[in-house]
Structure formats: C-alpha cells, structure tokens
Design a protein around this motif. Structure first.
Motif, mmCIF file in Angstrom:
data_model
loop_
_atom_site.group_PDB
_atom_site.id
_atom_site.type_symbol
_atom_site.label_atom_id
_atom_site.label_comp_id
_atom_site.label_asym_id
_atom_site.label_seq_id
_atom_site.Cartn_x
_atom_site.Cartn_y
_atom_site.Cartn_z
ATOM 1 N N VAL A 41 31.765 47.629 48.613
ATOM 2 C CA VAL A 41 32.757 47.938 47.535
ATOM 3 C C VAL A 41 33.361 46.596 47.390
ATOM 4 C CG1 VAL A 41 34.827 49.516 47.377
ATOM 5 C CG2 VAL A 41 33.143 50.240 48.687
ATOM 6 N N GLY A 42 33.615 46.312 46.271
ATOM 7 C CA GLY A 42 34.449 45.032 45.691
ATOM 8 C C GLY A 42 35.883 45.509 45.325
ATOM 9 N N GLU A 43 36.411 44.605 44.566
ATOM 10 C CA GLU A 43 37.932 44.964 44.020
ATOM 11 C C GLU A 43 37.838 45.733 42.614
ATOM 12 O OE1 GLU A 43 41.059 42.095 44.708
ATOM 13 O OE2 GLU A 43 41.293 42.119 42.639
ATOM 14 N N ALA A 44 37.259 45.106 41.525
ATOM 15 C CA ALA A 44 37.602 45.475 40.263
ATOM 16 C C ALA A 44 36.660 44.739 39.295
ATOM 17 C CB ALA A 44 38.944 45.310 39.564
ATOM 18 N N PRO A 45 36.177 45.173 38.090
ATOM 19 C CA PRO A 45 35.287 44.295 37.358
ATOM 20 C C PRO A 45 35.805 43.033 36.883
ATOM 21 C CG PRO A 45 35.304 46.785 36.894
ATOM 22 C CD PRO A 45 36.242 46.528 37.743
ATOM 23 N N GLY A 46 35.355 41.876 36.803
ATOM 24 C CA GLY A 46 35.828 40.955 36.174
ATOM 25 C C GLY A 46 35.487 40.844 34.576
ATOM 26 N N GLU A 47 35.693 39.698 34.027
ATOM 27 C CA GLU A 47 35.252 39.799 32.611
ATOM 28 C C GLU A 47 33.762 39.972 32.133
ATOM 29 O OE1 GLU A 47 36.037 35.921 30.808
ATOM 30 O OE2 GLU A 47 36.163 36.603 28.563
ATOM 31 N N ASP A 48 32.966 39.386 32.835
ATOM 32 C CA ASP A 48 31.376 39.559 32.475
ATOM 33 C C ASP A 48 31.157 40.941 32.894
ATOM 34 O OD1 ASP A 48 30.769 36.783 32.232
ATOM 35 O OD2 ASP A 48 31.208 36.167 34.299
ATOM 36 N N GLU A 49 31.587 41.552 34.112
ATOM 37 C CA GLU A 49 31.359 42.811 34.113
ATOM 38 C C GLU A 49 31.691 43.646 33.359
ATOM 39 O OE1 GLU A 49 32.724 40.929 36.471
ATOM 40 O OE2 GLU A 49 31.075 40.277 37.803
ATOM 41 N N ASP A 50 33.031 43.566 32.709
ATOM 42 C CA ASP A 50 33.605 44.557 31.814
ATOM 43 C C ASP A 50 32.715 44.469 30.465
ATOM 44 O OD1 ASP A 50 36.219 45.760 30.599
ATOM 45 O OD2 ASP A 50 35.962 43.983 29.172
ATOM 46 N N VAL A 54 28.251 46.182 34.297
ATOM 47 C CA VAL A 54 27.381 46.210 35.531
ATOM 48 C C VAL A 54 28.142 45.488 36.694
ATOM 49 C CG1 VAL A 54 25.292 45.074 36.660
ATOM 50 C CG2 VAL A 54 25.375 45.635 34.165
ATOM 51 N N PRO A 55 28.247 45.898 37.819
ATOM 52 C CA PRO A 55 28.937 45.222 39.012
ATOM 53 C C PRO A 55 28.562 44.044 39.386
ATOM 54 C CG PRO A 55 28.080 47.125 39.886
ATOM 55 C CD PRO A 55 27.775 47.031 38.420
ATOM 56 N N PHE A 56 29.431 42.923 39.876
ATOM 57 C CA PHE A 56 29.184 41.780 40.229
ATOM 58 C C PHE A 56 27.958 41.000 39.769
ATOM 59 C CE2 PHE A 56 31.638 43.531 43.742
ATOM 60 C CZ PHE A 56 32.412 42.200 44.324
ATOM 61 N N ILE A 57 28.284 40.814 38.295
ATOM 62 C CA ILE A 57 27.188 39.767 37.599
ATOM 63 C C ILE A 57 27.801 38.269 37.280
ATOM 64 C CG2 ILE A 57 25.753 41.640 36.867
ATOM 65 C CD1 ILE A 57 27.345 41.340 34.155
ATOM 66 N N LYS A 59 30.410 34.895 38.300
ATOM 67 C CA LYS A 59 30.236 33.808 39.556
ATOM 68 C C LYS A 59 30.315 34.385 41.119
ATOM 69 C CE LYS A 59 31.365 29.669 37.292
ATOM 70 N NZ LYS A 59 32.370 29.585 36.116
ATOM 71 N N ALA A 60 31.374 35.328 41.054
ATOM 72 C CA ALA A 60 31.308 36.179 42.495
ATOM 73 C C ALA A 60 30.133 37.035 42.752
ATOM 74 C CB ALA A 60 32.645 37.159 42.244
ATOM 75 N N GLY A 61 29.631 37.350 41.701
ATOM 76 C CA GLY A 61 28.299 38.209 41.931
ATOM 77 C C GLY A 61 27.004 37.340 42.383
ATOM 78 N N THR A 81 29.735 49.107 44.131
ATOM 79 C CA THR A 81 30.763 49.440 43.333
ATOM 80 C C THR A 81 31.971 48.838 43.839
ATOM 81 O OG1 THR A 81 31.824 51.606 42.482
ATOM 82 C CG2 THR A 81 31.318 51.557 44.877
ATOM 83 N N ASN A 82 32.832 49.246 43.138
ATOM 84 C CA ASN A 82 34.124 48.605 43.229
ATOM 85 C C ASN A 82 35.364 49.682 43.405
ATOM 86 O OD1 ASN A 82 34.154 45.778 42.569
ATOM 87 N ND2 ASN A 82 33.170 46.417 40.569
ATOM 88 N N ALA A 83 36.755 49.128 44.046
ATOM 89 C CA ALA A 83 37.749 49.991 44.215
ATOM 90 C C ALA A 83 38.313 50.783 42.852
ATOM 91 C CB ALA A 83 38.835 49.065 44.798
ATOM 92 N N TYR A 168 35.589 38.940 53.652
ATOM 93 C CA TYR A 168 36.421 38.459 52.535
ATOM 94 C C TYR A 168 35.562 38.766 51.208
ATOM 95 C CZ TYR A 168 39.670 35.731 55.549
ATOM 96 O OH TYR A 168 40.583 35.436 56.543
ATOM 97 N N HIS A 169 36.557 38.721 50.097
ATOM 98 C CA HIS A 169 35.690 38.678 48.876
ATOM 99 C C HIS A 169 34.951 37.550 48.558
ATOM 100 C CE1 HIS A 169 35.375 39.341 44.545
ATOM 101 N NE2 HIS A 169 35.606 40.611 44.698
ATOM 102 N N PRO A 170 33.790 37.500 47.906
ATOM 103 C CA PRO A 170 33.038 36.435 47.293
ATOM 104 C C PRO A 170 33.825 35.452 46.794
ATOM 105 C CG PRO A 170 31.861 38.291 46.799
ATOM 106 C CD PRO A 170 33.083 38.970 47.464
HETATM 107 N N1 URA Z 1 34.772 41.199 41.557
HETATM 108 C C1 URA Z 1 34.867 42.308 41.742
HETATM 109 O O1 URA Z 1 35.467 42.768 42.929
HETATM 110 N N2 URA Z 1 33.791 43.249 41.436
HETATM 111 C C2 URA Z 1 33.001 42.994 40.414
HETATM 112 O O2 URA Z 1 32.355 43.630 40.219
HETATM 113 C C3 URA Z 1 33.126 41.338 39.842
HETATM 114 C C4 URA Z 1 33.962 40.659 40.584
#
Ligand code: URA
Length: 205
Positions: A41-50, A54-57, A59-61, A81-83, A168-170
């Motif tokens: 479980v991550g935080e929230a989608p970023g720009e690429d994911e939005d 798709v989650p975590f695709i 840089k953090a992904g 997934t994300n929060a 920690y978050h990536p």
């Molecule tokens: N960071 C997150 O927490 N989730 C994502 O899907 C992408 C970046």
C-alpha cells in the motif's frame, strides 16, 4: 479472477466521493495477483500513474521494482494499491477526508484478497490503515515501538488477520538513497525471508 474485485474496480472508476475526482485523469485501482503473496500500500498516484491508470509506474515505481527484485517477487505475484486511488494535485499529501472516503475500499480489497502480509509504504499508508493521523517523526524508534512481540504489526478485516510491516516510501530512497538503504534494509530483509518461507511452504521456489 475475482468477480467482486472486478465489480469494485468498475464501481471505483466513476467514483465521485471526494474532490480528487475533479482533477484526476484516471482512477488508479490496485493491480496484480488476485491471490497475492503480499499486498503493498502506497500513498497516492503521481502524474504518470494518473495518466496511465496503473500504480507505481513512475520513478518511485521503478525504485519499488528494484526493491521487489531484491525481495524475489514479481509484480504478478503480489498486489499493489494506494491509500487513495486518485492523484492529489501537485502530488500533495491526501487530506484526512480524502483518506476517509477511500478507507472502505482498501478494507474491501483486503477482505477479498486476504493477503497474509501487507507492506505499508510510509506515513500516509499507515494513517489510512489506522484511521487516525500519526504524530511525530517516522524513524527507527517509531518503527520499533509500533512492532509487537512477534516482530510484526497486525490488521484484521472481517476476521482475516494480516501481518503488517511499515517501511519508508520509495520516494525517500530517491531523495536520500544511502540513508534510506541503511534504514530500510532490515525491513526488506525481513520481508524477503518471509517470502522465501512462504514459497518453500507453497512449493513455488
Ligand atoms: N507513489 C505512490 O505512493 N503511489 C503510486 O502509485 C506512485 C507513486
């Protein structure tokens, strides 16, 4: 295949429960195995994911992928997934009410997927699971204090109890690579050992 999960995905694709729906491009539902070895479980989608849904695709992904490679699991063996499922503008941290609107959906995913282990990436994921804000810094002492005698946190949804580990978050790895490596290596070593034990039990090594 999990019909209830597919139905939830359909339902969430039109979600208008909170203001994040006004600025999102795509709802980023969870992805991966429907019989996952573990759930992340991550935080929230970023720009690429939005943009891609798709989650975590981003840089953090990519960082997460290299960590998963170390652990010895592929994305199709786990569930990510994300929060919250929609991107907050400028990647701000999701607000309490946004987290609250998305909590039932995370719990339902846990209920349907029954992961034995849930890995929380950072403060927001932990706050979502607990349903309350966390005061103070997230650091080694914080992680140690949270952990129960058997070395894990625990979370129960509808009678299904999962082990939980917070790390920690990536994105912290991207900001402070050496510090993040030092501080999170014990977490990921523990997850790796757990994955190896599960694969030995399942005979899938
Ligand atoms: N960071 C997150 O927490 N989730 C994502 O899907 C992408 C970046």
């Amino acid at each position: 295949m999990n019909a209830q999960l597919d139905a939830l995905k359909d339902q969430m694709s039109a979600c208008q429960s909170c203001d994040l729906c006004k600025t999102r491009t795509k709802v980023v539902f969870g992805e991966g195995s429907h019989e996952p070895l573990l759930m992340i479980v991550g935080e929230a989608p970023g720009e690429d994911e939005d943009l891609q849904g798709v989650p975590f695709i981003g840089k953090a992904g990519q960082k997460l992928d290299s960590i998963l490679n170390y652990v010895g699991v592929s994305r199709n063996e786990i569930y990510i997934t994300n929060a919250v499922l929609c991107r907050p503008q400028s990647n701000r941290v999701p607000r309490r009410e946004e987290l609250d609107f998305c909590k039932w959906r995370l719990d339902l995913q846990i209920k349907l997927l029954k992961p034995k282990l849930i890995v929380l990436l950072g403060r927001t994921a932990l706050e979502q699971m607990r349903g309350t804000p966390i005061k103070g810094a997230i650091n080694k002492y914080f992680f140690d204090k949270l952990t129960s005698n058997d070395g894990w946190l625990h979370y129960t949804v509808n009678g299904h109890e999962a082990k939980v580990l917070i790390t920690y978050h990536p994105s912290y790895h991207l900001r402070s690579p050496e510090k993040a490596y030092r501080e999170t290596l014990p977490h990921w070593q523990k997850i790796k050992a757990w994955v190896e034990s599960q694969k030995a039990i399942n005979g899938s090594n």
